[in-house]
Design an enzyme around this catalytic site. Structure first.
Site, PDB file in Angstrom:
ATOM      1  CB  CYS A  14      -4.870 -30.845 117.043  1.00  0.00           C
ATOM      2  SG  CYS A  14      -5.415 -29.170 116.760  1.00  0.00           S
ATOM      3  CB  CYS A  17      -1.466 -26.274 116.928  1.00  0.00           C
ATOM      4  SG  CYS A  17      -2.012 -26.662 118.258  1.00  0.00           S
ATOM      5  CG  ASP A 424      21.273 -36.500  78.233  1.00  0.00           C
ATOM      6  OD1 ASP A 424      21.170 -36.164  77.678  1.00  0.00           O
ATOM      7  OD2 ASP A 424      22.014 -36.232  79.289  1.00  0.00           O
ATOM      8  CG  ASP A 622      24.278 -35.515  83.260  1.00  0.00           C
ATOM      9  OD1 ASP A 622      23.841 -34.301  83.864  1.00  0.00           O
ATOM     10  OD2 ASP A 622      25.266 -35.803  82.172  1.00  0.00           O
ATOM     11  CG  ASP A 626      20.929 -33.445  81.026  1.00  0.00           C
ATOM     12  OD1 ASP A 626      21.208 -32.961  79.908  1.00  0.00           O
ATOM     13  OD2 ASP A 626      21.563 -34.632  81.667  1.00  0.00           O
TER      14      ASP A 626
END
Length: 735
Positions: A14, A17, A424, A622, A626
């Site tokens: 579960c 754990c 951009d 790109d 950037d």
């Protein structure tokens, strides 16, 4: 040196754990980040490789009583086999459990005087038959619950196994006492059916969880098994693992491209939809990039292998998705916190239920016991633990199938809150493939000489505008001048020496910097810029020699994408190092009114920070120049058709370079977060409503009382319903 790895974890029952293992890894010296995903059975760990290695991490997990190994993420067969083994194991346990439990229910309900549907026929020694039937269910089928409880206790925690083990043990051992002491009613069938229902729920859950990772499975099966390589002039068919970098690989029509590479010979079209989501085949000629896993359609191609094995684009995508599915959304912290305290509280409520009914109210021991067991069983927080990770798995998988790589639940959560989108210009709104449109000599030199000088100066530059000028000159077979002392001036242009003369080639800011007046050509520059063209000036220290204008066309989908973003209430901006007039001309074409122009690359991040004061920000670029702005934004979206830089930089990567995928990504994030909230609401609502009913709070007024068997079935159903609700994301269209 920091390193990231993904480990497969076995033996988890579960979300508790997963929390135990995460805590143990996080506390290990040298571990920088750790997260264990119960849904995927994977641990994502970032660590200092100078202090420890993968075997050390595996030992930490094993010390907590769980299994661990290096993930076979790139091996679809191994992953499928592991998952199928888990499902088969659970199916086997369920069949065994049902085989013993069904007769127990028939005997207990129909063939005993105190049975709910007593038929009038009493089976002799019925209680001994029930003991015989219930024992293997309790201690063989239910052994994992005892083991999980013991591991949790060793780690000073409690989990779902604790609730099942305590509840069924209480019913079993009381029944055993009743048989041995001849002390009345027994509840062997209750404990047997509870374990059967829980195992059934786990089986259905495992099958459903397998479906949440179908997208990554499909990607894993894309890679070719063999490749034809040309060595010493002969064709050799080798396994994909034997292909080496720089091998020349032959691909015939209808065959899968085995690895990444650059075409050296041939002409064909390639179906890249499985990688980019783009349905239209892409034409490939000499110099084109081909991606492993894509399908060659018509012609034969020969290409030089550039990336093989785990370095291919496909392998990177699979790794990204695996890591994404292991990254938590902040909303998951709430579920983790609830789960951590929930089990101990439920055990306390169960004990209180028994004491109130038996000691305070004076109800029969059996009534108090069954109420306490029902509380333990119905309150299992499995559905709460599955609410977030299953939705994230489906959301990231759905995105990948559309060519949108989302790097985690945290990214999904932030994306749906976005207020501003900054684009951009070059390569994002525009195609990034500018062409020379105007060559205007201003002194006694020809256009050819002006172009040759400019191309010679720019041939060492990587800027898209420089590439356009060099290409334009090459197409006209112009001899390029030999240059020296080349220097790029970011945001301004370049400078270089040709023979003994110093030349400057760049924008208006560069001319101002070197003290050259542009009054004589200012009107011409402005006219060109109003047409959306970028104008560059070639000059010496004494005079301007001429102008070269370059235009970059807008992508076909840019305007539609901007309109869609504005329609959903987002503020759209454009940022560029280009001059204001050119920037505004491009912005007008796509419908953007907020323009930041003449911005140096290092200053883009400042504009992101400025906008963040008024709301969360997506930056779209790109992935190359950037990078700082992408990193500072709340969510960075990198264009780049699967380039390494884009994959490393962006929180979201748009594999097909299409801006229409941005509104899709935002819609997907909103859909995923809606599913998470639905899942968490129903998981919590179920427990908040179920616990009081199971405890008999409403019994005095309504007669409502929950049988432990019904509680077990409801608990199993709640987990399956959460996973099923998450799976519905796959069928919801994103636009």
């Amino acid at each position: 040196m920091n390193k990231k790895t993904i480990l497969s974890v076995g033996g988890m029952h579960c979300a508790s754990c997963a929390a135990i293992i995460t805590k143990a890894l996080t506390k290990t010296p040298g571990v920088l980040y750790a997260n264990v995903n119960f849904s995927t059975a994977k641990a994502t760990v970032e660590f200092n490789s100078a202090r420890l290695q993968e075997p050390d991490l595996i030992k930490v997990i094993q010390s907590k009583g769980y299994k661990a190994s290096l993930s076979q993420g790139g091996d679809p067969k191994a992953e499928k086999k592991r998952r199928q083994q888990e499902i088969n194991g659970l199916k086997g346990l369920f069949i065994i459990s049902a085989a013993f439990s069904v007769p127990a229910v028939i005997i207990g309900m129909f063939l005993m005087p105190d049975g709910l549907f007593y038929t009038g026929y009493e089976l002799l020694y019925a209680m001994y038959y029930l003991l015989f039937l219930a024992t293997p269910v309790q201690f063989y089928v239910g052994w994992d619950f005892y083991k999980g409880t013991w591991m949790a206790l060793k780690n000073r925690a409690a989990n779902m196994d604790s609730l099942i083990a305590i509840g069924t043990s209480a019913a079993f051992f009381y029944s055993l006492y009743a048989v041995l002491a001849d002390a009345g009613a027994q509840y062997f069938e209750v404990s047997s059916v509870l374990i059967t229902l829980v195992v059934m729920g786990k089986t259905l859950e495992a099958i459903a969880k397998g479906k949440t990772s179908e997208a990554i499975e499909k990607l894993m099966t894309l890679s070719a098994k063999t490749a034809i390589v040309i060595r010493n002039g002969k064709e050799h068919t080798v396994s994909i693992e034997e292909v080496q970098e720089n091998d020349i690989v032959l691909v015939r029509p209808g065959e899968k491209i085995p690895v990444d590479g650059l075409v050296v010979e041939g002409l064909s079209s390639v179906d890249e939809s499985m990688i980019t989501g783009e349905s239209i085949p892409v034409e490939k000629i000499k110099g084109s990039l081909v991606i492993g896993g894509t399908m060659n359609k018509h012609g034969s191609l020969r290409f030089r292998a550039t990336k093989v094995g785990k370095n291919t684009t496909l392998a990177h995508i699979i790794q990204l998705i695996e890591e994404a599915q292991g990254r938590k959304a902040p909303i998951q912290r709430f579920a983790d916190m609830v789960s951590a305290y929930f089990v101990p509280i439920v055990i306390g409520i169960s004990g209180l239920t028994f004491m109130v009914w038996y000691f305070a109210i004076g109800q029969a021991f059996s009534f108090a016991l069954l109420s306490a067991v029902a509380v333990l069983v119905i309150a299992c927080p499995c559905s709460l633990g599955l609410a977030t990770p299953t939705a994230i798995m489906v959301g990231t998988g759905t995105g990948a199938s559309e060519g949108i790589l989302i790097k985690g639940g945290d990214v999904l959560e932030k994306t749906h809150k976005i207020k501003h989108v900054i684009f951009d210009k070059t390569g994002t709104i525009t195609k990034g493939k500018p062409e020379v449109t105007d060559i205007i000599p201003l002194q006694k030199i020809s256009g050819r000489v002006l172009l040759a000088l400019a191309a010679g100066i720019e041939k060492d530059s990587e800027h898209p505008l420089a590439e356009a000028i060099v290409k334009f000159a090459a197409e006209r077979n112009l001899p390029l001048e030999k240059v020296s002392r080349f220097q790029a001036i970011p945001g301004h242009g370049v400078t270089a020496k040709v023979s003994s003369a110093e030349y400057y080639f760049g924008n208006e800011k560069l001319m101002k910097k070197i003290g050259i007046g542009i009054d004589s050509c200012k009107a011409q520059m402005h006219d060109l810029e109003k047409q959306g063209k970028t104008v560059m000036v070639l000059a010496t220290k004494r005079q301007i020699l001429g102008l070269i204008a370059v235009a970059d066309t807008v992508k076909e989908t840019s305007h539609t994408a901007v309109m869609k973003l504005q329609k959903i209430g987002l503020h759209v901006h454009m940022i560029t190092g280009d001059n204001k007039r050119t920037a505004e001309a491009i912005a007008r074409q796509v419908g953007i009114s907020n323009v930041f122009a003449e911005v140096l690359p290092q200053d883009k991040a400042d504009y992101v920070k400025k906008l963040q004061q008024t709301g969360t920000v997506i930056m779209v670029g790109d992935g190359i120049n950037d990078a700082p702005a992408l990193a500072h934004a709340d969510v960075g979206i990198a264009m780049g058709s699967g380039t390494d830089v884009a994959m490393e930089t962006g929180d979201i990567v748009l594999m097909r370079n299409d801006l229409l995928d941005i509104p899709k990504a935002i819609t997907l994030s909103k859909n995923t977060m809606a599913k998470i909230r639905q899942n968490m609401f129903w998981a919590l609502f179920y427990n908040v409503l179920g616990i009081p009913v199971a405890a008999g709070v409403f019994y005095p007024w309504t007669g409502w009382l929950l049988s432990p068997m019904i509680a077990g079935g409801a608990m199993a159903l709640s987990s399956v319903s959460v996973v099923t609700n998450s799976l519905l994301l796959k069928y919801k269209r994103i636009r």
